[in-house]
Enzyme design. Sequence first.
Site, PDB file in Angstrom:
ATOM      1  N   TYR A 188      -1.683  -1.469 -11.822  1.00 27.82           N
ATOM      2  CA  TYR A 188      -3.144  -1.514 -11.924  1.00 27.82           C
ATOM      3  C   TYR A 188      -3.671  -0.834 -13.193  1.00 27.82           C
ATOM      4  O   TYR A 188      -4.786  -0.320 -13.196  1.00 27.82           O
ATOM      5  CB  TYR A 188      -3.793  -0.910 -10.660  1.00 27.82           C
ATOM      6  CG  TYR A 188      -3.281  -1.579  -9.406  1.00 27.82           C
ATOM      7  CD1 TYR A 188      -3.641  -2.887  -9.099  1.00 27.82           C
ATOM      8  CD2 TYR A 188      -2.389  -0.927  -8.558  1.00 27.82           C
ATOM      9  CE1 TYR A 188      -3.122  -3.528  -7.974  1.00 27.82           C
ATOM     10  CE2 TYR A 188      -1.869  -1.559  -7.439  1.00 27.82           C
ATOM     11  CZ  TYR A 188      -2.236  -2.854  -7.151  1.00 27.82           C
ATOM     12  OH  TYR A 188      -1.728  -3.487  -6.056  1.00 27.82           O
ATOM     13  N   TYR A 219     -11.998   5.051  -9.780  1.00 27.19           N
ATOM     14  CA  TYR A 219     -11.999   5.712  -8.473  1.00 27.19           C
ATOM     15  C   TYR A 219     -11.366   7.091  -8.461  1.00 27.19           C
ATOM     16  O   TYR A 219     -10.764   7.509  -7.470  1.00 27.19           O
ATOM     17  CB  TYR A 219     -11.436   4.830  -7.345  1.00 27.19           C
ATOM     18  CG  TYR A 219     -10.279   3.912  -7.690  1.00 27.19           C
ATOM     19  CD1 TYR A 219     -10.472   2.542  -7.709  1.00 27.19           C
ATOM     20  CD2 TYR A 219      -9.024   4.410  -7.981  1.00 27.19           C
ATOM     21  CE1 TYR A 219      -9.437   1.688  -8.002  1.00 27.19           C
ATOM     22  CE2 TYR A 219      -7.986   3.563  -8.278  1.00 27.19           C
ATOM     23  CZ  TYR A 219      -8.195   2.196  -8.282  1.00 27.19           C
ATOM     24  OH  TYR A 219      -7.165   1.360  -8.572  1.00 27.19           O
ATOM     25  N   GLU A 224       4.238  -6.573   1.365  1.00 29.17           N
ATOM     26  CA  GLU A 224       3.946  -6.977  -0.014  1.00 29.17           C
ATOM     27  C   GLU A 224       3.550  -5.779  -0.865  1.00 29.17           C
ATOM     28  O   GLU A 224       2.400  -5.660  -1.281  1.00 29.17           O
ATOM     29  CB  GLU A 224       2.864  -8.063  -0.026  1.00 29.17           C
ATOM     30  CG  GLU A 224       1.806  -7.875   1.027  1.00 29.17           C
ATOM     31  CD  GLU A 224       0.877  -9.051   1.218  1.00 29.17           C
ATOM     32  OE1 GLU A 224       1.362 -10.196   1.302  1.00 29.17           O
ATOM     33  OE2 GLU A 224      -0.333  -8.802   1.289  1.00 29.17           O
ATOM     34  N   PRO A 225       4.509  -4.890  -1.156  1.00 27.79           N
ATOM     35  CA  PRO A 225       4.209  -3.748  -2.010  1.00 27.79           C
ATOM     36  C   PRO A 225       4.134  -4.138  -3.483  1.00 27.79           C
ATOM     37  O   PRO A 225       4.865  -5.027  -3.933  1.00 27.79           O
ATOM     38  CB  PRO A 225       5.406  -2.816  -1.776  1.00 27.79           C
ATOM     39  CG  PRO A 225       6.517  -3.732  -1.381  1.00 27.79           C
ATOM     40  CD  PRO A 225       5.907  -4.911  -0.690  1.00 27.79           C
ATOM     41  N   GLY A 226       3.257  -3.495  -4.221  1.00 22.63           N
ATOM     42  CA  GLY A 226       3.167  -3.695  -5.669  1.00 22.63           C
ATOM     43  C   GLY A 226       3.416  -2.375  -6.378  1.00 22.63           C
ATOM     44  O   GLY A 226       4.414  -2.179  -7.067  1.00 22.63           O
ATOM     45  N   CYS A 249     -17.052   4.893 -25.369  1.00 22.26           N
ATOM     46  CA  CYS A 249     -18.406   5.465 -25.355  1.00 22.26           C
ATOM     47  C   CYS A 249     -18.914   5.629 -23.928  1.00 22.26           C
ATOM     48  O   CYS A 249     -19.903   4.988 -23.536  1.00 22.26           O
ATOM     49  CB  CYS A 249     -19.326   4.578 -26.171  1.00 22.26           C
ATOM     50  SG  CYS A 249     -18.758   4.476 -27.856  1.00 22.26           S
ATOM     51  N   GLU A 250     -18.213   6.397 -23.152  1.00 25.47           N
ATOM     52  CA  GLU A 250     -18.574   6.690 -21.756  1.00 25.47           C
ATOM     53  C   GLU A 250     -18.103   8.104 -21.503  1.00 25.47           C
ATOM     54  O   GLU A 250     -16.932   8.407 -21.735  1.00 25.47           O
ATOM     55  CB  GLU A 250     -17.780   5.797 -20.790  1.00 25.47           C
ATOM     56  CG  GLU A 250     -18.207   4.383 -20.660  1.00 25.47           C
ATOM     57  CD  GLU A 250     -19.481   4.213 -19.859  1.00 25.47           C
ATOM     58  OE1 GLU A 250     -19.722   5.019 -18.941  1.00 25.47           O
ATOM     59  OE2 GLU A 250     -20.245   3.292 -20.177  1.00 25.47           O
ATOM     60  N   GLY A 307       0.782  -1.244   0.000  1.00 26.24           N
ATOM     61  CA  GLY A 307       0.000   0.000   0.000  1.00 26.24           C
ATOM     62  C   GLY A 307       0.806   1.281   0.000  1.00 26.24           C
ATOM     63  O   GLY A 307       0.227   2.361   0.080  1.00 26.24           O
ATOM     64  N   ARG A 323      -8.279   3.389 -13.818  1.00 27.41           N
ATOM     65  CA  ARG A 323      -8.228   3.959 -12.457  1.00 27.41           C
ATOM     66  C   ARG A 323      -8.911   5.325 -12.342  1.00 27.41           C
ATOM     67  O   ARG A 323      -9.647   5.556 -11.389  1.00 27.41           O
ATOM     68  CB  ARG A 323      -6.779   4.027 -11.956  1.00 27.41           C
ATOM     69  CG  ARG A 323      -6.130   2.648 -11.813  1.00 27.41           C
ATOM     70  CD  ARG A 323      -4.753   2.713 -11.169  1.00 27.41           C
ATOM     71  NE  ARG A 323      -4.818   3.190  -9.816  1.00 27.41           N
ATOM     72  CZ  ARG A 323      -4.433   4.392  -9.424  1.00 27.41           C
ATOM     73  NH1 ARG A 323      -3.915   5.247 -10.288  1.00 27.41           N
ATOM     74  NH2 ARG A 323      -4.548   4.749  -8.169  1.00 27.41           N
TER      75      ARG A 323
HETATM   76  C1  LIG Z   1      -3.472  -8.085   0.289  1.00 26.28           C
HETATM   77  C2  LIG Z   1      -2.764  -7.099  -0.556  1.00 26.28           C
HETATM   78  N1  LIG Z   1      -1.425  -7.019  -0.458  1.00 26.28           N
HETATM   79  C3  LIG Z   1      -0.730  -6.142  -1.204  1.00 26.28           C
HETATM   80  C4  LIG Z   1      -1.363  -5.291  -2.093  1.00 26.28           C
HETATM   81  C5  LIG Z   1      -0.528  -4.354  -2.908  1.00 26.28           C
HETATM   82  O1  LIG Z   1      -0.846  -3.031  -2.687  1.00 26.28           O
HETATM   83  P1  LIG Z   1       0.017  -1.894  -3.367  1.00 26.28           P
HETATM   84  O2  LIG Z   1       0.145  -2.220  -4.798  1.00 26.28           O
HETATM   85  O3  LIG Z   1      -0.765  -0.638  -3.145  1.00 26.28           O
HETATM   86  O4  LIG Z   1       1.342  -1.870  -2.667  1.00 26.28           O
HETATM   87  C6  LIG Z   1      -2.752  -5.343  -2.214  1.00 26.28           C
HETATM   88  C7  LIG Z   1      -3.451  -4.436  -3.136  1.00 26.28           C
HETATM   89  O5  LIG Z   1      -4.624  -4.388  -3.292  1.00 26.28           O
HETATM   90  C8  LIG Z   1      -3.476  -6.272  -1.426  1.00 26.28           C
HETATM   91  O6  LIG Z   1      -4.794  -6.379  -1.514  1.00 26.28           O
END
Ligand SMILES: Cc1ncc(COP(=O)(O)O)c(C=O)c1O
Length: 489
Positions: free
Chosen positions: A441, A384, A312-314, A411-412, A270, A380
Amino acid sequence: MSVNSLAPSWLPYPDDANALAHTVWSKNATRSDNGELVIAGVAASDIVEKFGTPVYVLDEDDARSRAIAIRESFDAALASVGSSAKVYYAGKAFLSIQVAKWMLDAGLNIDVCSGGELAVALAAGAPGARLGLHGNNKSQAEIDRAVSIGIGAIVIDSIIEIARVADAASRFGRVQPVRLRINSGVHAHTHEFLATAREDQKFGIPLSDAADVVRLIRSHDSLEFLGLHSHIGSQIFESEGFAEAARRLFALHAELLADGPVPELNLGGGFGIAYTSVDDALPVDEIAIRFAEIVSTGAAALGIPVPVIAIEPGRAIIGPSTTTLYTVGTIKDVLVTEGEVDGAGERVSTSSTSGGGETGETSAIRKYVSIDGGMSDNVRPSLYGADYSVRIANRTSTAEPALVRIAGKHCESGDIVVHADYLPGDITPGDLVGIPATGAYCWSMASNYNYLGRPPVVAVRNGEARVIVRGETEADLLRRDTGLETETR
Ligand SMILES: Cc1ncc(COP(=O)(O)O)c(C=O)c1O
């Protein structure tokens, strides 16, 4: 200088509407002597000539270096408080075979949340032990496959799943390590967090039920309890939400230690990134130090050792790496008149295309710049309200900046990719525009709305470009339609 009254209050009038804010653009994005956008030594026009638009351009070294930086920062910070870190890359942000390999090379584990994501990680050669499986509704087939390949951890999300995972582990003769996802009641978004007794959402087990659920997990010989898991939201800039969640989880963690080992605590992902020049994301080394402080204080207060901290960052790893390039098709100057009074006495905004409508005292022009993609490659903003920024990619210009809205071709009316930014006012059909920070994302949430093929992902590095995920053609889309084969007369 003319500030447009339609500009949101957060958007500053730019000194230079060609500038690439280094906090937003990937590390190797620059402009050439002739003003063109160049990423990792490859000019935007060369990429477009070869691969067309839209195209996701992924700065490989940017992604790799962020993955290494996060792992090293967390390793060092946790070592300083007598523990260690386990860093997972959240594959849901964007996963391809190449990206999975880069993450493994950088020493990260990979977190997947479906059979499909698991298949990609395995195709990249990931050892099962370096994977984790998430999800609030994993199928038995997904659980079986994960257990059979020796997955390092499964995050249990509901009581029903305990028996399903335990059963799979018995059938495969394994003891399956599991975590338990907790609904901590803390939800964070950008600068605020909300803390309630229970959060009204689908993920996890309420904190108050968790001790009983862990007892149930521990009653199965085929399961090994690793620890608690919490993910409080995405695009978070402040650490208070993590601190509050950690405080809540630590109390339970300490209680659980009385009945058996609890080697880990997973605080999820997150971490926020900059999408616009005004976003101020914390550097990862500072996040890591803050996390180490939070967990060492929490552990000291309860007199327990600091567990291994998993994260667990993405987005923070892959988000800034990618720029989506589009071609401008049409442009409309829309005259927006604010403050008129309608029949019911409410103040309203009206609009007409420039030249045809009346002008009021509070009128201003919003330039709608339409591109050849949109909500099908980046949902995105319409999903949101996410903000992005934009620059002309094929040239610079000294024309006076104009407030623009970058609209997609779908078409939105909500098909907007950039709600507001300033671009040189001479933007014209045929120009290329680049939207930075589209690595997370965007591709992973892409659709075929209006039968647009999903764009290719092109990795750039040291002056070379290569496709790492092919784009879809019309033939690809039609191939799935069985209408001609199954036609009845
Ligand atoms: C359980 C969990 N872990 C990790 C992430 C990764 O979040 P981010 O990409 O914001 O770091 C998410 C994103 O929805 C998640 O649901």
